[in-house]
Design a protein around this motif. Structure first.
Motif, mmCIF file in Angstrom:
data_model
loop_
_atom_site.group_PDB
_atom_site.id
_atom_site.type_symbol
_atom_site.label_atom_id
_atom_site.label_comp_id
_atom_site.label_asym_id
_atom_site.label_seq_id
_atom_site.Cartn_x
_atom_site.Cartn_y
_atom_site.Cartn_z
ATOM 1 N N THR A 28 13.391 -2.467 -28.523
ATOM 2 C CA THR A 28 14.733 -3.010 -28.722
ATOM 3 C C THR A 28 14.938 -3.241 -30.220
ATOM 4 O O THR A 28 13.979 -3.464 -30.966
ATOM 5 N N LYS A 59 26.439 5.199 -27.157
ATOM 6 C CA LYS A 59 26.129 5.593 -25.786
ATOM 7 C C LYS A 59 27.357 6.284 -25.230
ATOM 8 O O LYS A 59 28.476 5.772 -25.323
ATOM 9 N N LEU A 119 26.569 -0.649 -29.878
ATOM 10 C CA LEU A 119 25.993 -1.985 -29.736
ATOM 11 C C LEU A 119 26.218 -2.769 -31.028
ATOM 12 O O LEU A 119 25.696 -2.411 -32.084
ATOM 13 N N ILE A 122 23.314 -8.653 -30.209
ATOM 14 C CA ILE A 122 22.331 -9.002 -29.183
ATOM 15 C C ILE A 122 22.053 -10.496 -29.285
ATOM 16 O O ILE A 122 21.759 -10.996 -30.369
ATOM 17 N N GLN A 166 27.265 -7.143 -21.498
ATOM 18 C CA GLN A 166 26.324 -6.857 -20.418
ATOM 19 C C GLN A 166 25.084 -7.725 -20.575
ATOM 20 O O GLN A 166 24.456 -7.736 -21.632
ATOM 21 N N VAL A 168 21.432 -7.992 -19.961
ATOM 22 C CA VAL A 168 20.380 -6.993 -19.773
ATOM 23 C C VAL A 168 19.077 -7.689 -19.393
ATOM 24 O O VAL A 168 18.664 -8.646 -20.047
ATOM 25 N N TYR A 179 24.085 -8.128 -24.404
ATOM 26 C CA TYR A 179 24.429 -7.029 -25.295
ATOM 27 C C TYR A 179 25.953 -6.923 -25.357
ATOM 28 O O TYR A 179 26.620 -6.810 -24.324
ATOM 29 N N TYR A 181 29.101 -4.696 -26.822
ATOM 30 C CA TYR A 181 29.410 -3.354 -27.296
ATOM 31 C C TYR A 181 30.859 -3.253 -27.766
ATOM 32 O O TYR A 181 31.760 -3.856 -27.167
ATOM 33 N N SER A 252 19.447 5.622 -25.732
ATOM 34 C CA SER A 252 19.476 4.718 -24.580
ATOM 35 C C SER A 252 18.695 5.310 -23.418
ATOM 36 O O SER A 252 19.273 5.806 -22.448
ATOM 37 N N THR A 552 15.756 0.443 -19.931
ATOM 38 C CA THR A 552 16.764 -0.056 -18.981
ATOM 39 C C THR A 552 18.135 0.571 -19.209
ATOM 40 O O THR A 552 19.151 0.017 -18.799
ATOM 41 N N THR A 554 19.467 0.853 -22.112
ATOM 42 C CA THR A 554 20.035 0.183 -23.279
ATOM 43 C C THR A 554 19.418 0.740 -24.552
ATOM 44 O O THR A 554 18.366 1.381 -24.531
#
Length: 687
Positions: A28, A59, A119, A122, A166, A168, A179, A181, A252, A552, A554
């Motif tokens: 990450t 993504k 992204l 975080i 999201q 995660v 996260y 975005y 991702s 995952t 991400t």
């Protein structure tokens, strides 16, 4: 020095219980081992470098991508835009055959339902998520966690259509991160080569090297009807790559299972993969038969067949890993080391209990429930677009009548806009292929659950899979976006009053699918999550923060070097060239060169590097990932890996793991010398 088979297997499985070594790890961005990467590669990256790479990465659907200009231009793989190309094509104008080569930005076309995300933040929400499940078990536990995740997402993003939030899950419940975005809902196709240029070698060359594919394409992000302003982006570097050069891959990756216990892996080996492979094999056969019936069917099925073949071949590689005695012995040794470390710390052992035993106890239940869960919930409809529309409309109508924190997780307020966007996208629907998929699903559900299962009787009534699928597809009007919108806006009353046979069928079978899901969540998902959380705490205590989480879907960063391979089953150099493409071509499919590419042969420098191999740690979902050098310049895009690398789902082995990259030099050649896209090349800074 080459490792023995057993030592190789041990190296593959270090992540199952120990800290990562060398180039291993899908890290990450908030826990990337900068010092270790610099020491391994001899580079000098820092946090500012990481931030630029993160903000230049995107993504796109189930793929990855890299921003390559200040005006929203993004490079990904051609196979990542294949659905967009198929949705924009007709038999008369088939962009898969001709390539999509607009003469200016004004001719770029919107991908139906396409979205891209960057992204931007975080944050840690672990404590809050753990508190939500305290003292609960079974379905109450999963519902409480889902509800809390929905609240966190709503609080962070609210109704902002330009952002997506999201929660995660990392380390299988050890950590939870929010996260955030930046979201783009207007994504337009800017360039795609002829499909044959990107898929040269077909399924025979898939998951292999050497490769000779220009598997690259460009999309553009738009905002308020104009190209998005993207001041942070990768600089384009089309220089000839040099073997041994350190590179980083930002993407991702979809899913890995490196942190699973041996008992959990046995369930995958004995139940999940065999069933999935048998199903994929038959679906592939049915779709090939369908494609051979007419030219129209061949056009309709081209992209779906490719997806099924890709999934089947990936599963085959993973199955080979799990039946490899040396590989599994290495996994077992790594788990034994982990357990010894926990046992050696009495306080830790008391605190975490025995999560291995708890997970072992779940496995017989999971094995029993998996077929019904897979067929009635996980694979419901068999990929039929029309059935998917009906199921979404029915469930959304039922769930939206409840408070957000009492709904199925995917219909929480924070996720409804994404559901609506997918539902309303104006994609072409092909009823003939939908019937094949629906018929396959109904027949396979009957086969796996047996004729006498009451759920199968409810699913089919007095009809056959063939007759029922034909009746539902022929009678539905859900291919019309206006019909879907009216039902969405009308809510539960409109859905219940609908005389559409697909809607009425989805209403009829929804209850039994929900029951299967509830049973799965209570008896498999919840106890697995509880025990996995304990296991994560033990892992942190035993190995510290030098452990990376499973993939995952991400954003992650991996690294390695440009290099070939020298192990049994894959011995080759680091590069392929256009001269190698001409030499490999036979003129017959799948080794026939795309017409426009072949016509440009005299304009192409045959020594230009086409594809290259890199020792980075990647998995499915990494497709389209930008490959960047230590200066932060993009030098290629990941588009494949090798068949030996498919065991990467369960552990990394530097000796065999290779990512397959299309180079920026090859892409530049395609734009400038083959497809007449000089204006796009100029945007990249190419003369």
């Amino acid at each position: 020095m080459r490792l023995s088979p057993v030592l190789t297997a041990v190296a593959l499985t270090l992540a199952a219980g120990t800290a990562a070594r060398a180039e291993e790890g899908m890290w990450t961005f908030d826990n990337f081992p900068i010092a270790r990467a610099n020491a391994t590669l001899g580079t000098n990256i820092d946090q500012a470098w990481l931030d630029r790479v993160r903000l230049s990465s995107a993504k796109f659907g189930g793929c990855s991508a890299g921003i390559v200009s200040a005006e929203g231009l993004v490079m990904t793989n051609n196979h990542c835009v294949a659905s967009c190309v198929a949705n924009l094509s007709t038999q008369a104008i088939n962009y898969a055959e001709t390539g999509f080569t607009p003469r200016s930005r004004e001719e770029e076309i919107k991908c139906p339902g396409g979205t891209a995300e960057i992204l931007i933040d975080i944050s840690d929400v672990t404590a809050r998520m753990h508190r939500a499940g305290e003292g609960l078990s079974g379905q109450a536990f999963t519902q409480a966690r889902d509800a809390e995740a929905g609240r966190i997402e709503s609080e962070a993003c609210g109704g902002d259509a330009g952002r997506r939030c999201q929660v995660v899950t990392l380390y299988r419940g050890g950590q939870f991160k929010l996260y955030t975005y930046k979201k783009y809902s207007d994504v337009r196709l800017a360039f795609a080569p002829e499909d044959r240029a990107a898929t040269f070698g077909g399924d025979l060359d898939n998951f292999s090297f050497p490769r000779f594919a220009v598997d690259a394409a460009f999309i553009r992000l738009y905002e308020n009807g104009a190209p998005a302003v993207t001041p942070v982006h990768f600089a384009w570097n089309a220089s000839r790559p040099v073997e041994g050069t350190p590179v980083f891959v930002s993407g991702s990756p979809g899913s890995t299972q490196r942190l699973l216990t041996q008992d959990q892996l046995m369930t995958i080996r004995d139940v999940v993969l065999p069933m999935d492979q048998l199903l994929a094999s038959e679906l592939r056969g049915r779709m090939i038969r369908f494609s051979e019936e007419s030219e129209e069917n061949a056009f309709i099925a081209m992209d779906p067949i490719s997806g099924v073949e890709n999934s089947y071949k990936r599963g085959l590689g993973r199955m080979r890993a799990l039946i490899d005695p040396a590989f599994m012995a290495g996994r077992a040794d790594a788990e034994a080391d982990f357990r010894r470390r926990v046992a050696a710390n009495p306080d830790l052992a008391t605190t975490v209990g025995d999560p291995w035993a708890a997970l072992a106890a779940v496995q017989p239940i999971q094995r029993e429930l998996y077929p019904a869960y897979a067929m009635l919930e996980g694979r419901s409809g068999g990929g039929s677009s029309l059935y998917s529309y009906a199921e979404t409309l029915v469930r959304a109508a039922i769930e939206r009548a409840k408070p957000s924190d009492q709904r199925l997780a995917e219909f929480a307020d924070s996720r409804l806009s994404s559901v609506e966007s997918r539902l309303m996208a104006e994609r072409p629907v092909y009823p003939s292929l939908d019937q094949v998929r629906l018929e396959w699903w109904l027949s396979k559900t009957r086969e796996w659950l047996t004729v006498d299962d009451p759920r199968v009787r409810a699913l089919l009534g007095q009809e056959s899979p063939e007759g029922l699928s034909a009746r539902l597809v022929a009678g539905t009007t859900l291919a019309d976006p206006a019909v879907r919108r009216a039902l969405w806006q009308g809510g539960l009353a409109a859905v219940r009053a609908s005389n559409d046979p697909m809607i009425q069928y989805a209403l009829k079978v929804d209850g039994q699918a929900r029951a299967v899901r509830a049973d799965w969540e209570a008896r498999v998902e919840a106890p697995t999550a509880r025990a996995s959380e304990q296991l994560a705490a033990a892992r942190f205590a035993a190995y510290g923060d030098a452990v990376y989480p499973d993939a995952t879907g991400t954003l992650r960063l991996t690294y390695g070097r440009i290099e070939g391979s020298d192990v049994p089953g894959q011995r080759w150099g680091a590069f392929t060239t256009f001269d190698g493409l001409w030499d490999r071509a036979t003129g017959a499919a799948p080794f026939d060169v795309a017409p426009k590419l072949l016509a440009a042969r005299d304009r192409i420098d045959g020594t230009t590097v086409l594809d290259m191999a890199v020792s980075s740690d990647t998995i499915g979902g990494s497709s389209g990932s930008p490959v960047v050098n230590a200066a932060g310049e993009i030098v290629g895009a990941n588009f494949d890996s090798t068949v030996l690398s498919q065991r990467n789902a369960y552990g990394y082995d530097r000796n065999v793991n290779r990512s397959v990259i299309v180079t920026t030099g090859a892409v530049t050649t395609a734009l400038r010398d083959v497809y007449g896209m000089q204006w796009l090349a100029a945007e990249l800074g190419v003369e």
